[in-house]
Design a protein around this motif. Sequence first.
Motif, PDB file in Angstrom:
ATOM      1  N   ASP A 261      -2.606  -2.904   0.225  1.00 42.32           N
ATOM      2  CA  ASP A 261      -2.765  -1.459   0.400  1.00 42.32           C
ATOM      3  C   ASP A 261      -2.582  -0.726  -0.920  1.00 42.32           C
ATOM      4  N   SER A 262      -1.692  -1.234  -1.765  1.00 41.57           N
ATOM      5  CA  SER A 262      -1.479  -0.589  -3.068  1.00 41.57           C
ATOM      6  C   SER A 262      -2.705  -0.764  -3.967  1.00 41.57           C
ATOM      7  N   ASN A 264      -5.777  -0.813  -2.806  1.00 42.12           N
ATOM      8  CA  ASN A 264      -6.761   0.122  -2.247  1.00 42.12           C
ATOM      9  C   ASN A 264      -6.606   1.523  -2.799  1.00 42.12           C
ATOM     10  N   THR A 322       7.490   2.794   5.605  1.00 44.78           N
ATOM     11  CA  THR A 322       6.034   2.722   5.764  1.00 44.78           C
ATOM     12  C   THR A 322       5.634   3.074   7.192  1.00 44.78           C
ATOM     13  N   LYS A 325       0.709   0.780  10.268  1.00 46.85           N
ATOM     14  CA  LYS A 325      -0.571   0.197   9.871  1.00 46.85           C
ATOM     15  C   LYS A 325      -1.120   0.940   8.664  1.00 46.85           C
ATOM     16  N   SER A 326      -2.154   0.395   8.074  1.00 49.80           N
ATOM     17  CA  SER A 326      -2.762   0.993   6.885  1.00 49.80           C
ATOM     18  C   SER A 326      -3.468   2.306   7.240  1.00 49.80           C
ATOM     19  N   PRO A 327      -3.352   3.327   6.381  1.00 49.20           N
ATOM     20  CA  PRO A 327      -2.555   3.384   5.154  1.00 49.20           C
ATOM     21  C   PRO A 327      -1.061   3.429   5.459  1.00 49.20           C
TER      22      PRO A 327
END
Length: 451
Positions: A261-262, A264, A322, A325-327
Amino acid sequence: MFLWQCLTLLLLITVQICKAQRCDEFTDLNFSHAIIGTILKIRLLLYTRDNGTCGTLMSHTNLSAHPQFNLSRPTTFIIHGYRPTGSPPMWLQSATELLLAKTDINVIVVDWNRGAANVNYFKAVENTRKAANNLTAFIEKMQKHGASLSSIHMIGVSLGAHISGFVGANLNGSIGRITALDPAGPQFIDKPPEDRLDSSDAQFVDVLHTDIDALGFREPLGHIDFYANGGTDQPGCPKTIFSGGSYFKCDHQRSVLLFLDSLNQMCASRAYPCSSYKDFLDGNCLSCDQFGAAGCPVFGYDITEWRDVLLRLGQTKTFYTTNAKSPFCMTDYKVDVMIWNEDERWGYITIKLHGNGEEAVATIDHKAAKFKKYTETKLLAQFDKDIQSVKKVSLKFSTGNVFKPKYKLRVLRIRLTNLERKERPLCRYDILLQENEEITFRPIPCKESNF
């Protein structure tokens, strides 16, 4: 005759094209291989921007056989961990593609599946040393052909993190960077530095912890250690054993997903230096002054922007939270509440930010907060998304007491300060909150004397 020659020529051309397009794949095994046990074999799969989705199996001895392997470029090794079922890691392709999209490098996937696939975890641990020695010899050959050890980055997952450490130690800590994603704990806990990953194994070591109470390593291991969600239960992961295999591996695997994710760059997860996750959630560790104008470090691939200050500060332990889920990144606000009830109040606050048709929610419920007359209560609110322009704010106060009378919270002032953006805090004055009833209002910029 002529027709036959044409067909033969066409067949030869087709064969050559197929050979040229042949891709070398990660070793795909199954659970039966793990039961029988596998003997260690190291395969190195090269990916560059010229062959980003098609791996090339590298020779361990003849580097000149791979013209696309440009030693003037930095090289990143990706090293997976224990594979009890023998299947390829599901994240490998995304990792190579995202790394190559980020920068022009050589990406080498270290396939040690034959050696990692074994129901006997202790045998896989034993193979980490052998795998490291193999990689060390390969990197020494790279160095003889002109590669700089400082330009080498090793990304190790679980057991792969310790393999990276062993390689770094073999090379006297000369490689540029090791990124350790939830380093394995079992068989490495309480071991001396020479028997596990250590900050001396590379010029810079950054570590992410996501499963310190099971498969991961609890103590700090790098120059900077990130503890996502305290390093334990990750949001969205199963809470009971009835969920099957994901119950055991979800927290551990989350480390890879957070790192991807980082890459992305959809958003940034800023982490705060703190002695404990509890102190972080209590809002006691929000100062970033020691990091200068850059502010507190942002987890992920670009942590090297803070490298010099981190090396000067020494070992730094940081925390962040966090989404499920993404993001995965959240937006942090410091919330200051002052009440004018005569009696103390204990309870929980839920805050919603509204703007441009979007809503972000933060529930501060890890413990009951204490509210006292004319005394500022400091809270950390972590929102599931970033609202760029806040138009309205909703508040709800609750005590969690089902059978007691409902209380009122008379708020003299509430102040919301975005910790990421340097903008004027938002305030509201004189609000009456009825327990469990949401109230919505338009915030105003705080008066100068209030911040």
